[in-house]
Design an enzyme around this catalytic site. Structure first.
Site, PDB file in Angstrom:
ATOM      1  N   GLY A  44       0.871  -1.174   0.000  1.00  0.00           N
ATOM      2  CA  GLY A  44       0.000   0.000   0.000  1.00  0.00           C
ATOM      3  C   GLY A  44       0.900   1.213   0.000  1.00  0.00           C
ATOM      4  O   GLY A  44       1.696   1.411   0.925  1.00  0.00           O
ATOM      5  N   ALA A  47       1.038   3.704   2.972  1.00  0.00           N
ATOM      6  CA  ALA A  47       1.476   2.965   4.158  1.00  0.00           C
ATOM      7  C   ALA A  47       2.974   2.704   4.085  1.00  0.00           C
ATOM      8  O   ALA A  47       3.690   2.822   5.089  1.00  0.00           O
ATOM      9  CB  ALA A  47       0.699   1.652   4.278  1.00  0.00           C
ATOM     10  N   TYR A 113      -3.772  -7.314  -8.393  1.00  0.00           N
ATOM     11  CA  TYR A 113      -4.430  -6.708  -7.233  1.00  0.00           C
ATOM     12  C   TYR A 113      -5.817  -7.290  -6.992  1.00  0.00           C
ATOM     13  O   TYR A 113      -6.546  -7.617  -7.932  1.00  0.00           O
ATOM     14  CB  TYR A 113      -4.557  -5.191  -7.433  1.00  0.00           C
ATOM     15  CG  TYR A 113      -3.231  -4.469  -7.337  1.00  0.00           C
ATOM     16  CD1 TYR A 113      -2.744  -4.034  -6.106  1.00  0.00           C
ATOM     17  CD2 TYR A 113      -2.466  -4.228  -8.470  1.00  0.00           C
ATOM     18  CE1 TYR A 113      -1.534  -3.375  -6.026  1.00  0.00           C
ATOM     19  CE2 TYR A 113      -1.251  -3.564  -8.389  1.00  0.00           C
ATOM     20  CZ  TYR A 113      -0.786  -3.140  -7.158  1.00  0.00           C
ATOM     21  OH  TYR A 113       0.413  -2.490  -7.062  1.00  0.00           O
ATOM     22  N   ARG A 115      -8.404  -5.685  -4.705  1.00  0.00           N
ATOM     23  CA  ARG A 115      -8.790  -4.612  -3.798  1.00  0.00           C
ATOM     24  C   ARG A 115     -10.216  -4.115  -4.051  1.00  0.00           C
ATOM     25  O   ARG A 115     -10.700  -3.251  -3.328  1.00  0.00           O
ATOM     26  CB  ARG A 115      -7.833  -3.421  -3.933  1.00  0.00           C
ATOM     27  CG  ARG A 115      -7.742  -2.860  -5.349  1.00  0.00           C
ATOM     28  CD  ARG A 115      -7.372  -1.395  -5.362  1.00  0.00           C
ATOM     29  NE  ARG A 115      -6.039  -1.072  -4.904  1.00  0.00           N
ATOM     30  CZ  ARG A 115      -4.967  -0.926  -5.684  1.00  0.00           C
ATOM     31  NH1 ARG A 115      -5.068  -1.146  -6.982  1.00  0.00           N
ATOM     32  NH2 ARG A 115      -3.813  -0.562  -5.184  1.00  0.00           N
ATOM     33  N   GLY A 232      14.352   5.571 -11.445  1.00  0.00           N
ATOM     34  CA  GLY A 232      14.834   4.219 -11.199  1.00  0.00           C
ATOM     35  C   GLY A 232      16.292   4.165 -10.810  1.00  0.00           C
ATOM     36  O   GLY A 232      16.748   4.912  -9.936  1.00  0.00           O
ATOM     37  N   ALA A 260      10.247   0.585  -4.070  1.00  0.00           N
ATOM     38  CA  ALA A 260      11.448   1.415  -3.957  1.00  0.00           C
ATOM     39  C   ALA A 260      11.110   2.899  -4.014  1.00  0.00           C
ATOM     40  O   ALA A 260      11.690   3.711  -3.288  1.00  0.00           O
ATOM     41  CB  ALA A 260      12.441   1.056  -5.058  1.00  0.00           C
ATOM     42  N   GLY A 261      10.167   3.264  -4.869  1.00  0.00           N
ATOM     43  CA  GLY A 261       9.770   4.665  -4.945  1.00  0.00           C
ATOM     44  C   GLY A 261       9.132   5.166  -3.670  1.00  0.00           C
ATOM     45  O   GLY A 261       9.341   6.321  -3.263  1.00  0.00           O
ATOM     46  N   ASP A 262       8.370   4.299  -3.007  1.00  0.00           N
ATOM     47  CA  ASP A 262       7.761   4.680  -1.726  1.00  0.00           C
ATOM     48  C   ASP A 262       8.833   4.846  -0.654  1.00  0.00           C
ATOM     49  O   ASP A 262       8.726   5.735   0.210  1.00  0.00           O
ATOM     50  CB  ASP A 262       6.752   3.614  -1.282  1.00  0.00           C
ATOM     51  CG  ASP A 262       5.638   3.396  -2.283  1.00  0.00           C
ATOM     52  OD1 ASP A 262       5.289   4.342  -3.012  1.00  0.00           O
ATOM     53  OD2 ASP A 262       5.111   2.264  -2.337  1.00  0.00           O
TER      54      ASP A 262
END
Length: 329
Positions: A44, A47, A113, A115, A232, A260-262
């Site tokens: 998420g 999160a 997903y 969801r 990236g 990784a971006g989060d």
């Protein structure tokens, strides 16, 4: 709502990062697992950002909904051990917790997903009140928060209104996901009104039809004070006060790039809330994003502040990583 009387972090008195959106249980499929086994992870996007910020020493609060089910209990346990403030999480017995499958393969991964109709999609304006931002230094929302449902989008927008009225910084990760059929106009309006916008080159091309920083700035207008553009393995760049600062990513043995971006966003916002200038906040953020790729899964792969500091000081990033889990918190 969940009541948790434990101290969410050891950073009492520091500004809180408040994240609004969804949490998802991750089911991992990868070659390093014995036949017949699946990996457990935690995801998420907002999160994840909150978890990484907490790993860097920032107090973080999450507003979401979980189902009264095993995936929800697993997520809640993980977030508590990650030192998130979970007081604003509601357990909804009428809807399930969302999940996704992360299938890691050579050269990349795929997500599937589950969801639709999840508890998080039932997030609404009734979940938002003036106490959500108590002690807050920043409110964090993503394009996924705006896309999972109309009611979740209105909750995020209401939280942003309260933040602006209270002088609380609003941060936005674009996280454009075509499968969610995002409302590009809505996302663009939110980005233009945010103080910090974080987006990947792919996000920029999808939402703005350009990945050139000067054009991104022109299209977002003068609202955002900082724009972080990630690329990236090439690292990231931040535009602030008319100046551009680039940070290259350290080379790591990549196992899984999921989340990784989060990780980068969470570490960057932690730095900014601690008063670190944008260029200096970006360096550990890029390192955190890179280090997260050494281990499978999203939030459980995130490095500690100590690991980030060691690599920043010159240590090799290829030292055997220690995966973060509720058992090791």
């Amino acid at each position: 709502m969940i009541q948790d009387n434990t101290d969410p972090t050891s950073s009492e008195g520091t500004p809180v990062l408040v994240a609004v959106g969804e949490g998802l249980l991750e089911v991992g499929m990868r070659n390093d697992l014995p036949s017949g086994y699946l990996g457990r992870g935690f995801g998420g996007d907002v999160a994840n950002v909150a978890v990484m910020a907490a790993r860097m020493g920032t107090r973080a609060r999450l507003l979401t909904r979980l189902g009264a089910d095993t995936p929800g209990r697993l997520l809640l346990d993980f977030w508590r051990h990650a030192h998130l403030d979970v007081d604003r999480i509601t357990v909804d017995p009428s809807a399930p917790t969302g999940m996704y499958v992360n299938a890691v393969r050579h050269g990349g991964h795929t997500f599937d997903y589950y969801r639709s109709g999840s508890a998080a999609t039932r997030l609404s304006e009734t979940d938002v009140d003036e106490h959500l931002l108590d002690g807050a230094g920043a409110l964090h929302v993503s394009g996924i928060s705006l896309a999972i449902s109309g009611s979740a989008a209105r909750a995020a927008e209401r939280a942003a209104e309260l933040a602006r009225d209270s002088g609380v910084m609003v941060t936005f990760c674009v996280n454009h996901r075509p499968m969610l059929r995002p409302d590009t106009d809505r996302n663009l309006a939110f980005a233009r009104a945010a103080d910090i916008v974080i987006l990947s080159s792919e996000d920029a091309l999808a939402m703005l039809d350009t990945d050139r920083l000067d054009r991104i700035r022109a299209m977002l207008g003068e609202g955002p004070q900082e724009i972080v553009l990630t690329d990236g393995p090439a690292g990231a760049v931040v535009l602030s006060d008319g100046e551009i600062h680039r940070v290259a990513a350290p080379s790591v043995v990549v196992v899984d790039t999921a989340g990784a971006g989060d990780a980068l966003a969470g570490a960057y916002l932690a730095g900014r809330l601690a008063g670190t200038a944008p260029p200096d906040a970006l360096e550990p953020a890029v390192i955190a994003g890179a280090l997260s790729c050494r281990w499978p899964g999203c939030a459980r792969s995130y490095p500690s502040a100590e690991e980030v500091a060691r690599v920043r000081a010159g240590a090799s990033p290829d030292v055997e990583p220690q995966p973060f889990s509720s058992e090791s918190a």
